[in-house]
Design a protein around this motif. Structure first.
Motif, short mmCIF file in Angstrom:
data_model
loop_
_atom_site.label_atom_id
_atom_site.label_comp_id
_atom_site.label_asym_id
_atom_site.label_seq_id
_atom_site.Cartn_x
_atom_site.Cartn_y
_atom_site.Cartn_z
N ASP A 1 -7.03 -122.77 -26.76
CA ASP A 1 -6.01 -122.48 -25.76
C ASP A 1 -6.57 -122.66 -24.35
OD1 ASP A 1 -7.70 -120.29 -26.09
OD2 ASP A 1 -6.15 -118.82 -25.58
N ALA A 2 -7.85 -122.29 -24.15
CA ALA A 2 -8.47 -122.46 -22.83
C ALA A 2 -8.62 -123.94 -22.52
CB ALA A 2 -9.82 -121.76 -22.80
N VAL B 1 0.58 -122.45 -16.23
CA VAL B 1 -0.43 -121.39 -16.36
C VAL B 1 -0.31 -120.45 -15.17
CG1 VAL B 1 -1.99 -122.96 -17.58
CG2 VAL B 1 -2.24 -122.64 -15.12
N THR C 1 -5.41 -117.82 -13.96
CA THR C 1 -6.05 -118.72 -14.93
C THR C 1 -6.61 -119.95 -14.22
OG1 THR C 1 -4.59 -118.01 -16.72
CG2 THR C 1 -5.62 -120.17 -16.95
N ALA D 1 -0.49 -124.52 -10.47
CA ALA D 1 -0.46 -123.61 -11.61
C ALA D 1 0.93 -123.61 -12.25
CB ALA D 1 -0.84 -122.20 -11.17
N ARG E 1 -10.85 -121.04 -13.73
CA ARG E 1 -11.49 -122.31 -14.09
C ARG E 1 -11.97 -123.07 -12.86
NH1 ARG E 1 -13.41 -121.80 -18.92
NH2 ARG E 1 -11.83 -121.08 -20.40
N SER F 1 -6.77 -126.33 -23.67
CA SER F 1 -5.43 -126.85 -23.41
C SER F 1 -4.98 -126.50 -22.00
CB SER F 1 -4.44 -126.27 -24.43
OG SER F 1 -3.13 -126.71 -24.16
N ASN F 2 -5.26 -125.27 -21.57
CA ASN F 2 -4.91 -124.87 -20.20
C ASN F 2 -5.63 -125.73 -19.18
OD1 ASN F 2 -3.22 -122.85 -21.07
ND2 ASN F 2 -4.73 -121.21 -20.83
N ARG F 3 -6.90 -125.97 -19.43
CA ARG F 3 -7.71 -126.77 -18.51
C ARG F 3 -7.15 -128.18 -18.39
NH1 ARG F 3 -12.88 -126.45 -16.47
NH2 ARG F 3 -13.84 -128.45 -15.96
N ARG G 1 -4.08 -129.19 -18.99
CA ARG G 1 -2.78 -129.18 -18.31
C ARG G 1 -2.96 -129.02 -16.80
NH1 ARG G 1 -1.12 -125.52 -22.30
NH2 ARG G 1 -0.67 -123.93 -20.72
N VAL G 2 -3.93 -128.19 -16.40
CA VAL G 2 -4.19 -128.01 -14.96
C VAL G 2 -4.65 -129.32 -14.35
CG1 VAL G 2 -5.77 -126.95 -13.30
CG2 VAL G 2 -4.66 -125.54 -15.04
#
Length: 227
Positions: free
Chosen positions: A25-26, A59, A63, A54, A67, A28-30, A32-33
């Motif tokens: 999940d982290a 996110v 978050t 964001a 990062r 994936s967040n990275r 997407r950012v």
């Protein structure tokens, strides 16, 4: 310069999903950012609010900052592939034992990359942040370009009145012919061919030396009305 050098293309952020220690999940967040940041940087400039990035990434702001604690860190990560490609072009040119070929292919490759990825060039070259990391990487690239020019002159193939800052004019001129994606590559190649002929020693020597160049840095190109 070896012919295998690839054009500077968009960073995908995919390599970040492979970093060890990141939960799925982290990761994936990275990703997407990075994707949201790149899209916003090229469409709205590097000063787009972090909160907007964001939101587009889906996110929370916390978050994003966890990062990427600073905007500069995010910008550097988004465009790290392009910076690496620019540096590789220069490194390959410096490794080429034919000084004129190195000079010629450096201009051809950089201009081809502009035609392929105009958004990156517009965003980065006209809106470069004033940070130590950017300045250090940019200085390395500029010094490499300067050495390529020096070698081509020493070999007697490049006109003596060519100044390293003229490369900025080349890239600005190239930018002016790549408005239509359908015709950009062909127009860029033709322009570059004409310019290289005029730069080669003995082909079109002027009756008197050219006027001194304006003090432009390679990464500090003046913004146009469009920009």
């Amino acid at each position: 310069m070896p012919a295998h050098v690839s054009h500077i293309g968009p960073a995908t952020g995919a390599r970040d999903t492979e970093r060890p220690g990141l939960r799925s999940d982290a990761a994936s967040n990275r990703r997407r950012v990075l994707e949201a940041a790149r899209a916003l940087f090229v469409s709205r400039g590097l000063d787009v609010p972090m909160a907007t990035i964001a939101r587009h990434a889906g996110v929370g702001v916390a978050t994003l900052y966890r990062r990427f604690p600073t905007r500069e860190a995010l910008v550097m990560e988004v465009f790290s592939d392009e910076f690496s490609a620019c540096a590789a072009i220069v490194d390959d040119a410096l490794a080429d034992d034919d000084a004129w070929r190195a000079f010629r292919r450096t201009i051809e490759t950089v201009c081809a990359s502009q035609a392929q990825d105009r958004e990156f060039n517009d965003a980065l070259l006209s809106l470069m942040p004033d940070t130590a990391d950017f300045e250090r990487e940019l200085l390395r690239i500029e010094e490499g370009f300067a050495e390529v020019v020096r070698r081509a002159k020493a070999a007697g193939r490049l006109r003596e009145d060519f100044d390293v800052s003229d490369l900025s004019l080349v890239f600005l001129a190239n930018r002016g012919v790549i408005g239509d994606p359908a015709t950009a590559p062909a127009a860029s190649r033709r322009l570059v061919a004409h310019l290289l002929r005029s730069f080669e020693a003995g082909r079109a020597e002027p009756a008197r030396p050219l006027a001194p160049p304006a003090p432009l840095g390679l990464g500090r190109l003046p913004r146009t009305a469009e920009g």
